[in-house]
Design a protein around this motif. Structure first.
Motif, short mmCIF file in Angstrom:
data_model
loop_
_atom_site.label_atom_id
_atom_site.label_comp_id
_atom_site.label_asym_id
_atom_site.label_seq_id
_atom_site.Cartn_x
_atom_site.Cartn_y
_atom_site.Cartn_z
N GLY A 94 39.45 36.45 32.68
CA GLY A 94 38.50 36.78 31.61
C GLY A 94 38.68 38.24 31.30
O GLY A 94 39.40 38.94 32.02
N CYS A 95 38.06 38.70 30.23
CA CYS A 95 38.15 40.13 29.94
C CYS A 95 37.66 40.92 31.15
O CYS A 95 38.33 41.82 31.65
CB CYS A 95 37.28 40.48 28.74
N SER A 96 36.48 40.55 31.62
CA SER A 96 35.84 41.24 32.73
C SER A 96 36.71 41.17 33.99
O SER A 96 36.77 42.12 34.76
CB SER A 96 34.49 40.58 33.00
N SER A 97 37.40 40.07 34.17
CA SER A 97 38.19 39.88 35.39
C SER A 97 39.45 40.74 35.41
O SER A 97 40.18 40.76 36.40
CB SER A 97 38.59 38.41 35.55
N ARG A 98 39.70 41.48 34.32
CA ARG A 98 40.84 42.38 34.32
C ARG A 98 40.60 43.63 35.14
O ARG A 98 41.51 44.44 35.34
CB ARG A 98 41.17 42.79 32.86
N ILE A 99 39.38 43.82 35.60
CA ILE A 99 39.00 45.10 36.19
C ILE A 99 39.83 45.54 37.41
O ILE A 99 40.10 46.74 37.55
CB ILE A 99 37.46 45.11 36.48
N PRO A 100 40.27 44.64 38.29
CA PRO A 100 40.98 45.16 39.49
C PRO A 100 42.19 46.03 39.17
O PRO A 100 42.43 47.02 39.87
CB PRO A 100 41.43 43.88 40.22
N ALA A 101 42.93 45.69 38.13
CA ALA A 101 44.14 46.45 37.82
C ALA A 101 43.83 47.89 37.41
O ALA A 101 44.71 48.74 37.42
CB ALA A 101 44.93 45.76 36.71
N TYR A 102 42.59 48.13 37.05
CA TYR A 102 42.23 49.47 36.58
C TYR A 102 41.73 50.34 37.72
O TYR A 102 41.37 51.50 37.52
CB TYR A 102 41.20 49.37 35.44
N LEU A 103 41.70 49.76 38.90
CA LEU A 103 41.24 50.48 40.08
C LEU A 103 42.43 50.76 41.00
O LEU A 103 43.41 50.04 40.99
CB LEU A 103 40.20 49.65 40.83
N LYS A 104 42.28 51.77 41.82
CA LYS A 104 43.37 52.14 42.72
C LYS A 104 43.24 51.47 44.09
O LYS A 104 43.95 51.80 45.03
CB LYS A 104 43.36 53.66 42.91
N THR A 105 42.30 50.56 44.19
CA THR A 105 42.12 49.82 45.43
C THR A 105 43.15 48.70 45.48
O THR A 105 43.95 48.52 44.57
CB THR A 105 40.73 49.18 45.44
N PHE A 106 43.13 47.93 46.55
CA PHE A 106 43.85 46.66 46.52
C PHE A 106 43.12 45.75 45.52
O PHE A 106 41.91 45.89 45.30
CB PHE A 106 43.89 46.01 47.91
N GLY A 107 43.87 44.85 44.92
CA GLY A 107 43.25 43.96 43.94
C GLY A 107 43.93 42.62 43.89
O GLY A 107 45.10 42.47 44.30
N PHE A 108 43.21 41.64 43.41
CA PHE A 108 43.81 40.32 43.18
C PHE A 108 43.18 39.73 41.92
O PHE A 108 41.98 39.50 41.88
CB PHE A 108 43.59 39.39 44.39
N HIS A 109 44.01 39.59 40.92
CA HIS A 109 43.59 38.98 39.66
C HIS A 109 44.08 37.53 39.74
O HIS A 109 45.24 37.26 39.48
CB HIS A 109 44.28 39.75 38.52
N GLY A 110 43.21 36.67 40.20
CA GLY A 110 43.61 35.32 40.57
C GLY A 110 43.60 34.33 39.41
O GLY A 110 44.00 34.67 38.31
N VAL A 111 43.15 33.13 39.67
CA VAL A 111 43.03 32.17 38.58
C VAL A 111 41.56 32.04 38.18
O VAL A 111 40.67 32.52 38.87
CB VAL A 111 43.64 30.79 38.92
N HIS A 112 41.37 31.39 37.07
CA HIS A 112 40.04 31.30 36.46
C HIS A 112 39.05 30.54 37.37
O HIS A 112 39.28 29.39 37.71
CB HIS A 112 40.20 30.57 35.12
N GLY A 113 38.00 31.26 37.73
CA GLY A 113 36.92 30.59 38.44
C GLY A 113 36.99 30.61 39.96
O GLY A 113 36.08 30.11 40.62
N ARG A 114 38.05 31.18 40.51
CA ARG A 114 38.23 31.06 41.97
C ARG A 114 38.18 32.41 42.68
O ARG A 114 38.74 32.55 43.78
CB ARG A 114 39.53 30.35 42.31
N ALA A 115 37.58 33.40 42.09
CA ALA A 115 37.55 34.70 42.76
C ALA A 115 36.78 34.62 44.07
O ALA A 115 37.19 35.19 45.09
CB ALA A 115 36.91 35.73 41.83
N LEU A 116 35.66 33.92 44.07
CA LEU A 116 34.82 33.91 45.28
C LEU A 116 35.52 33.29 46.49
O LEU A 116 35.52 33.90 47.57
CB LEU A 116 33.49 33.21 45.01
N PRO A 117 36.14 32.12 46.37
CA PRO A 117 36.83 31.62 47.57
C PRO A 117 37.98 32.51 48.00
O PRO A 117 38.22 32.68 49.20
CB PRO A 117 37.30 30.21 47.17
N LEU A 118 38.69 33.09 47.06
CA LEU A 118 39.79 33.98 47.45
C LEU A 118 39.22 35.15 48.27
O LEU A 118 39.73 35.49 49.34
CB LEU A 118 40.54 34.47 46.20
N ALA A 119 38.13 35.70 47.78
CA ALA A 119 37.50 36.82 48.48
C ALA A 119 36.95 36.37 49.83
O ALA A 119 37.00 37.12 50.82
CB ALA A 119 36.38 37.39 47.62
#
Ligand SMILES: Cc1ncc(C[n+]2csc(CCOP(=O)(O)OP(=O)(O)O)c2C)c(N)n1
Ligand SMILES: Cc1ncc(C[n+]2csc(CCOP(=O)(O)OP(=O)(O)O)c2C)c(N)n1
Ligand code: SF4
Ligand code: SF4
Ligand SMILES: [Mg+2]
Ligand SMILES: [Mg+2]
Lengths: 286, 574, 574, 286
Positions: A64-89
């Motif tokens: 999603g637009c909002s889900s693009r946020i990790p790439a803009y941070l200098k932390t580790f990040g994972f831009h996964g698939v739609h709807g599955r951020a919580l289980p990945l985390a």
């Protein structure tokens, strides 16, 4: 499970990180004026407040637009698939409790396709911070209704006469399913958001932060939010029943910490009890 | 050479305890120094319906069931006819049980003896018909009482001395009654076994073996959603992982279990899940994410009858297509399959090591026939392979998570490593991981992800090759069909015919050179698999140039492919 | 014969309105009696970034973009170089725009003229640079002012007379300025067009065409979850269905949308959904349910770059594998692909009819290149095929939902039909639908589900065949690659070389006899597709015996395969 | 959309259907003593009470012991895939509003894998009756914990030490997401369940009926439920806030109708507005 590797930037104890030090420098794809810029700023400021080394933090998102946020941070990040951020985390945090794990979604990613994981993440109560940038529509796919859209919003491209369906109450459902910390912030007020985000990250267990983040491209009316929001008139409660009463009449515009529970977070103990696999193999011996 | 063995099935209706009797018989055979396997079959009831314990016992390791049963022993005959298709009898077969056996059995078998097991049980205080059956079976096959006594002791010890002695009384009563019956004690009892068996032999199911292989390979995080017939992989891992400092999380669904393990792996922990067809289907989108983001994961698919919900309790090799091709886009990944119950240990372990080495998803195709069969096998030595992920030697400003290296494998940093921060992405991306829709970036990463697999040297583990160097006929198979095929090939060789067997353990990436080498001199290839549409045969056509006549022998489930089926097809052709 | 045409690209940065200008130019060409197509390309920004409108205009229908552009017209040049790979220029190309064009363009093009469109716009009251660009473009390609005036009127009419006149003023200023430029008005303007075009020509995108095909086929229920680049199929259907007494429900996810349409279809209503790769992956489990329960559904997959999230806004034919093989178990079903934008109407309609007739799932593989390209095409006549599901003639106690009929198609009762009650099931089942794990039942239903497809006569619609009867070389392709392949073949024929083109519309079930027939006399086959791993080529190897030399030309996205790429490969080989 | 076809058994107006007339005669695969037998009986009795012709009724389920129920009824049925009964039923009902659609799930099917559809079905409020046979475990896969399992139930085979997670509150979450009718019945008391099921079917919109249906094989303690349940001490409310208060303290043992809302059901109008496709095609004309 895994030995924490690498050195921490802050190990020397002297290096002070500023908000900008958490930016990756990648130019966001967001439309000029999008609320998500404010959220990005709040996050970097919060991380600076917490003085977390960027490598200690992982930011996990969906699509999603909002889900693009990790790439803009200098932390580790994972831009996964739609709807599955919580289980990945969840998988990351459970196996790496030393990481600070922040999960970022939109209202579509989090409450439509990701609704089941939302329910169960609240219930499981792993020590995660879940920030949902709610713009009451799908921005990335160019303006369809989301679960939080008003029933009479007629501009959703798959729901020409409006959805005709009551919007989803993220905070009520979050509370009902067991979220341990519930707050709302305004995406356009980074300074207001920082102390709340900080508390959310520091609070043990599953913290839900609902962020009003306007989509200026598909629903300009959301620019009004800035004027409409207010500090919640009462202090955060730790009584779920009281919180339920308040949230059920909440008009989506109250900012601040709304609920602070004290349920025990879910975290398996990762201390090995045996030092050789042979102990396990004995059970197979005839 | 074919293996001398005795095949016996015990049946009984709900509550008869026939499965317990079968398990104890198998274990006792192990104690006596034998090998063997036991498959269970049950009626449609959720639990407590009629069941059949189908055993094959031998003085040497066995890989498949025989084509026929020597003995059918009924505790009772209620609904036993339901299993007729699974229990072929012939003129040499013996039926033992109370009253008349169902016609379908009686007509096939050469001999029938009436023995009222429940009645015998009643004559013993606290006696149980299934323990009587155990005694009868042990006596017929020639197991020493001592071996049975040991397993009774182990199994009933917790219930107290009375239970043990009632059990042994029943067993003895059964043994006594069996004296009137012909015996099948053709197998030599290994007298040394009592002392060595503890170490040398295992009693293990394929599902447990997968679990063990996983932890041997280094898996320390598992997320899972139960599904038949994969659940026992998870049930074994659930208490095992915490002991090793790992964890198993029961997830809300398969979408969650597969993404949880991607998260675990991103964090640096070798991670795995197990499922069956319907669950695998749900995981495909995220397996694609693992491939594109180059996050190693292992997914065990314990196959069952398909399509859709299909036949959850029976085996079929029909998930080969989805495992090979079920990802959207071009998403090269690993597909492997264990060949035997024992090989479930090695193949799973190897899969973990390969996934970690190649930073991709590995799908392991086990099946119900391996997974839920319990066998006495030689102890599986740990080959010592453990997951070793390439991590960056140094980390600086220029660290590129998806750098284009010669091997195609890009060193992967782990959260916590300062300077190693990157954003993993399922979007097409640049070497640093930045989303890009440029043709060059897309092509570079696609080439890289393909070549890291095709360039890799998979060694001789890619397949088991048996039989004659100078054969002109080959059987080409994969996964669990190896058992029946191997027995058929051995039988032909025993007849003096020259045949070669090639059983693939590595399905993807394809190994055209290795296969060509292994087919030297071959002019006829019989492709054996358990599917309706010949999935393996079609896959071979798509990926391999086979310079020989190729014939497909594709038999769908739910019945196992039998050695004689292969033998017959082979004999007719060659 | 190759089609005479003009190719022009207009670029502009965010807010320049370049897409509007492109759309109006296309529409005006239609008004003038021409045909054409327009593809849009945009930068990574969610919205409002730089964009390129790439048009090809012709006096005859066109199926693919050309290899090169005659004209590049920049409203401005900011970030325009981002599109360089998509806009090949050569010595005959003309660049027009304010100041220096980016070097990558300037170096390639033969001529460059500076024209400051924003400045010209400022000279008109209420003038807009994109309308100036429209005027310039119209003049260069030789469109009559009248045609442009009509579309301006239609587009800006709602905004009032002032807007219309400011628009036309700008256009005229552009036309005036263009007088200084070389013209490319090689195409004859069809003077009758103004009267006949309304009926004879359509301005339609492939996604809209799929929507229209769906309702023509009888679809009246759609459930959907938005995803790029499929959303416009749904967006067209959302207001259309209620007008026809149908409905579209926006579902919570793809798992829901596919099962909702199974429910709709179970209720007797032809039902469909549309998605792209990631969504298709999520739907696979339930598509298997549709196959096993024999409930007709249609799933349109508008393919984009893969794997995983891949490149959502660009085309690739890389979901062929998942569409063919992505179901667990043996699950025969239909896979079809439209060949052109216009054919999206027919292929979707036919797919609906076939799914309903054969009571199975049909996957329709459109792609971004077809779906999001807008074209002026001849009106697509309704071929009049409408879904006709076989219902039971009589209903009595003995009604068997899954009866084993000769065709394999079992008459299907609909809720509300007294006596027709049955329980649909994804478990292996008997002819009445009762769950069964018996081998006979399983085999009967698997055979039936396979044979109803393989026995069916799909007629000549299975493929488009063009070119010479006496050719020795053939191009074999599928779906949207047809456009470029067709143009290449026409060009070779024009050179006097004999080539044949076979473009498959029906991918599954395979049609070995039909292909063999169509390859009569052919000794060389070039297989053309837009994928990295040659998915189509591998599929052909797996399913077809081709008695000729076969060569694979597999080119992954995101750039479209160009006629010249095919031509070159073909010329070098033949 | 579709013309209702066929004749109705009851059309003559004279044929009276008894409970047994709704049985298919197929022998259930359930263990002797399973609570689901009682649920089956309640359903047939309820259908007889309502005198619905079997062909007017569709019973849709997922996968699980409980989900086997449609085959045992003489109505139309669909035994679909695990977790997707609700969307399948939604598609059917929306396109065939003339059918009476009952959806049957277990606690695993409905609240674990099917949780997202549960949320959105409540919210969408299609006129469905959703019966969930809760045995606080997965019966079909031989005894694992489900979302409603007690956190200290140690027999779940994947959660050896207990789940350690608070159980899912189906009724609280159902209410929070918008269910329009909420009730609880005991699976072992068919006569008590019938009037409630009848109301649930007759109530417009989405009706949730939570059924305590003991699994005697994997948790025999559930046989105690029979003795522990009681009629809810208060009348059903139509005030969501009041219902929320009650449900949050509900101990899972109160039987009866607990909430009766009056939200408008979601049902697209299926009357055609044009009689030819050509009207739609006009938009494409150049
Ligand atoms: C499986 C799958 N389905 C659909 C999509 C298409 N898709 C991408 S983002 C999105 C919705 C995003 O909405 P939200 O989460 O609210 O984010 P926003 O763009 O509004 O910030 C959708 C439907 C996808 N990428 N994957
Ligand atoms: C996609 C998928 N995942 C998992 C399964 C295995 N499975 C079948 S039933 C079931 C759980 C059933 O639990 P519940 O719904 O509570 O029903 P019960 O058997 O307890 O009545 C599971 C996990 C499946 N069939 N499909
Ligand atoms: S479309 Fe909306 S949500 Fe997306 S970037 Fe633009 S303003 Fe933000
Ligand atoms: S396992 Fe439990 S829920 Fe399933 S049929 Fe048996 S008693 Fe009922
Ligand atoms: Mg949103
Ligand atoms: Mg249950």
């Amino acid at each position: 499970m895994i030995a924490t590797t690498g050195t921490h930037l802050s190990e020397g104890g002297c290096q002070i990180m500023a908000a900008k030090d958490y930016k990756s420098g990648v130019k966001p794809v967001w439309c000029p004026g999008c609320g998500d810029y404010g959220v990005l700023l709040s996050l970097t400021k919060t991380l600076a407040e917490l003085q977390l080394s960027p490598e200690q933090v992982s930011v996990i998102s969906g699509i999603g637009c909002s889900s693009r946020i990790p790439a803009y941070l200098k932390t580790f990040g994972f831009h996964g698939v739609h709807g599955r951020a919580l289980p990945l985390a969840t998988g990351l945090k459970v196996s790496r409790p030393d990481q600070t794990v922040i999960v970022a979604s939109g209202d579509g990613d989090g409450f439509s396709i990701g609704g089941n994981h939302f329910l169960h993440a609240c219930r499981r109560n792993v020590n995660l911070t879940y920030i949902v940038m709610d713009n009451q529509l799908y921005g990335m796919t160019k303006g369809q209704a989301s679960p939080t859209s008003a029933p009479d919003w007629e501009k959703g491209k798959l729901t020409p006469g409006g959805t005709g369906i009551n919007p989803f109450h993220p905070l009520v459902v979050g509370l009902a399913s067991g979220a341990n910390f519930i707050a709302r912030v305004s995406g356009t007020d980074a300074n207001g958001a920082v102390p709340i985000l900080k508390q959310a990250i520091e609070h043990p267990g599953f913290s839900l932060v609902h962020i009003l983040s306007p989509c200026i491209t598909y629903n300009r009316d959301q620019l009004e939010w800035k004027k409409q929001v207010r500090q919640a008139p009462v202090e955060a409660t730790s009584d779920p029943a009281q919180a339920a009463r308040r949230l059920m009449t909440d008009d989506n515009l109250n900012l601040g910490v709304l609920y602070k529970g004290n349920r025990k977070p879910y975290q398996p103990d990762l201390k090995a009890q045996v030092d050789s696999l042979e102990v396990l193999e004995e059970q197979f011996a005839v | 050479m074919t293996v001398p063995s005795i095949s016996i099935t015990m049946t009984g209706s709900g509550g008869s305890g026939v499965m317990t009797a079968g398990n104890l018989l198998l274990e006792a055979a192990g104690r006596a120094g034998w090998f063997g396997m036991m498959t269970r079959s049950a009626g449609p009831q959720i639990r407590g319906g009629e069941a059949a314990a189908m055993l094959r016992l031998s003085s040497e390791p066995v890989l498949a069931h025989q084509d026929r049963y020597d003995i059918l022993l009924g505790i009772d005959w209620k609904n036993a006819d339901r299993f007729a298709a699974e229990i072929p009898l012939d003129a040499d077969s013996l039926i033992v049980g109370p009253g008349e056996a169902p016609a379908i059995f009686a007509e096939a078998a050469g001999q029938q003896f009436q023995l009222d097991l429940p009645k015998i049980a009643k004559s013993v205080s606290g006696g149980r018909p299934n323990m009587v059956a155990l005694g009868v079976a042990a006596a017929i096959v020639g197991l020493p009482e001592e071996a049975v006594a040991q397993v009774i002791d182990k199994a009933l010890g917790r219930k107290g001395a009375d239970a043990v002695s009632a059990g042994m009384e029943s067993v003895r009563a059964g043994m006594e009654a069996a004296k009137a019956l012909p015996s099948f004690n053709s197998l030599a009892v290994n007298t040394e076994a009592e002392t060595t068996s503890q170490e040398a032999r295992w009693n293990i199911s394929g599902n447990e073996a997968c679990g063990l292989g996983a932890v041997r390979g280094g898996v320390r995080f598992v997320a899972a959603y139960p599904i038949t017939p994969a659940t026992e992989v998870l049930e074994w891992l659930a208490p095992a992982l915490p002991k090793l400092g790992g964890a198993l999380v029961q997830a809300e669904d398969e979408l969650a279990s597969v993404t949880q393990i991607i998260g675990g792996s991103f964090g640096g922990t070798p991670s795995l899940t197990a499922t069956s067809g319907p669950g695998l289907a749900l995981m495909m989108e995220s397996i694609g994410l693992a491939v594109a983001s180059e996050t190693p994961i292992v997914v065990i698919d314990v196959m069952r009858g398909g399509p859709s919900t299909g036949i959850p309790t029976k085996s079929e090799q029909s998930d080969l297509n989805i495992a090979l091709y079920g990802l959207h886009g071009d998403a090269p990944h690993l597909v492997l399959a264990p060949l035997t119950i024992g090989d479930c240990v090695f193949t799973t372990q190897w899969s973990v090591v390969l996934a970690e080495k190649l930073q991709t998803a590995a799908i392991v195709l086990s099946d119900q026939a391996l997974g839920q069969t319990r066998a006495i096998i030689p102890r599986q030595q740990d080959v010592g392979m453990v997951a070793e992920r390439e991590v960056p030697a140094t980390l600086d400003e220029d660290y590129q998570r998806y750098a284009n290296t010669e091997s195609g494998i890009s060193p992967m940093s782990i959260p916590g490593q300062a300077g190693g921060q990157y954003c993993a992405d399922g979007l097409a991306h640049t070497p640093t991981g930045l989303p890009s829709s440029k043709a060059d970036d897309h092509h570079l990463q696609m080439d890289k992800r393909l070549h890291k697999l095709t360039n890799y040297e998979f060694s001789s583990h890619w397949a088991e090759i048996e039989g004659s160097d100078d054969a002109e006929v080959a059987v080409l198979t994969w996964g669990s069909s190896y058992g029946a095929a191997s027995e058929a090939v051995a039988a032909m060789q025993a007849e003096g015919k020259k045949v070669r067997l090639i059983a693939m353990r590595l399905l993807s990436p394809a190994q055209p050179e290795k296969l060509a080498d292994s087919l030297q001199g071959i002019s006829k290839v019989l492709v054996v698999e358990q599917s309706h549409s010949g999935q393996f045969y079609r896959y071979l056509r798509a990926q391999y140039d086979i310079d020989a006549q190729v014939r497909s022998m594709a038999v769908p489930g739910p019945l196992a492919i039998r050695p004689s089926d292969v033998l017959k097809t082979l004999s007719e052709w060659s």
